[in-house]
Design a protein around this motif. Structure first.
Motif, PDB file in Angstrom:
ATOM      1  N   LYS A 115       0.866  -1.181   0.000  1.00  0.00           N
ATOM      2  CA  LYS A 115       0.000   0.000   0.000  1.00  0.00           C
ATOM      3  C   LYS A 115       0.898   1.224   0.000  1.00  0.00           C
ATOM      4  O   LYS A 115       1.988   1.202   0.569  1.00  0.00           O
ATOM      5  N   ASP A 116       0.438   2.261  -0.675  1.00  0.00           N
ATOM      6  CA  ASP A 116       1.246   3.471  -0.868  1.00  0.00           C
ATOM      7  C   ASP A 116       2.609   3.132  -1.480  1.00  0.00           C
ATOM      8  O   ASP A 116       3.635   3.676  -1.077  1.00  0.00           O
ATOM      9  N   ASN A 117       2.601   2.173  -2.386  1.00  0.00           N
ATOM     10  CA  ASN A 117       3.818   1.745  -3.101  1.00  0.00           C
ATOM     11  C   ASN A 117       4.907   1.203  -2.183  1.00  0.00           C
ATOM     12  O   ASN A 117       6.088   1.230  -2.530  1.00  0.00           O
ATOM     13  N   ARG A 118       4.530   0.735  -0.999  1.00  0.00           N
ATOM     14  CA  ARG A 118       5.501   0.123  -0.080  1.00  0.00           C
ATOM     15  C   ARG A 118       5.040  -1.270   0.299  1.00  0.00           C
ATOM     16  O   ARG A 118       3.858  -1.487   0.572  1.00  0.00           O
TER      17      ARG A 118
END
Length: 160
Positions: free
Chosen positions: A55-58
């Motif tokens: 999520k959120d590119n992490r």
């Protein structure tokens, strides 16, 4: 004949490519999220796993025998292993836990790469878990019962 259908340990290389993720599904069990990672495993080698969320590119590791789980998830997560199923249970599931969940499996001495499958989990779109989902994967007893009904009827054990 296809080399990918062959599942033989290679003593010289000490490697076998024998596990494959067949299905990844998610459902709500009360206030918990359950993610089922079904796989086919033709080796007796120990299996390692990792459940994570992006999520959120992490990427955040939730529960793992491969990497280190994050503190945020460690206390809320539990994993159970059955014959061909690895289940992640995430307690107190909320919309802040929404994202892309990943199941990663690796058999010991399998150097051909990990098996990975993703599923997008959105709380409002999740179905409730069926109480008999574990029975569904082992339907042989049910099939046997259905096939034996005419025999049981013939000897008056069952009247329909």
């Amino acid at each position: 004949w296809s080399p990918s259908n062959l599942c033989l340990p290679l003593p010289v290389l000490q490697a076998a490519h024998c596990q494959m993720i067949k299905d990844l599904s998610a459902c709500l069990l009360g206030q918990s999220l359950r993610v089922d990672c079904r796989f086919e495993n033709k080796t007796s080698n120990p299996l390692t796993y990792e459940f994570s969320i992006t999520k959120d590119n992490r990427k955040h590791v939730i529960q793992s025998t491969i990497g280190v789980p994050e503190n945020l998830y460690r206390a809320r997560a539990n994993v159970t292993m059955h014959k061909n199923l690895v289940c992640l249970y995430l307690q107190s599931f909320t919309t802040s836990d929404e994202g892309v969940y990943m199941c990663e499996l690796r058999a010991t001495n399998d150097y051909t790469g990990n098996q990975i499958k993703n599923i997008t989990v959105i709380k409002d779109k999740l179905e409730k878990c069926a109480g008999f989902s574990l029975l569904i994967q082992n339907t042989s007893w049910l099939l046997l019962l259905l096939l034996s009904l005419p025999l049981l009827q013939a000897v008056d054990f069952v009247s329909l």
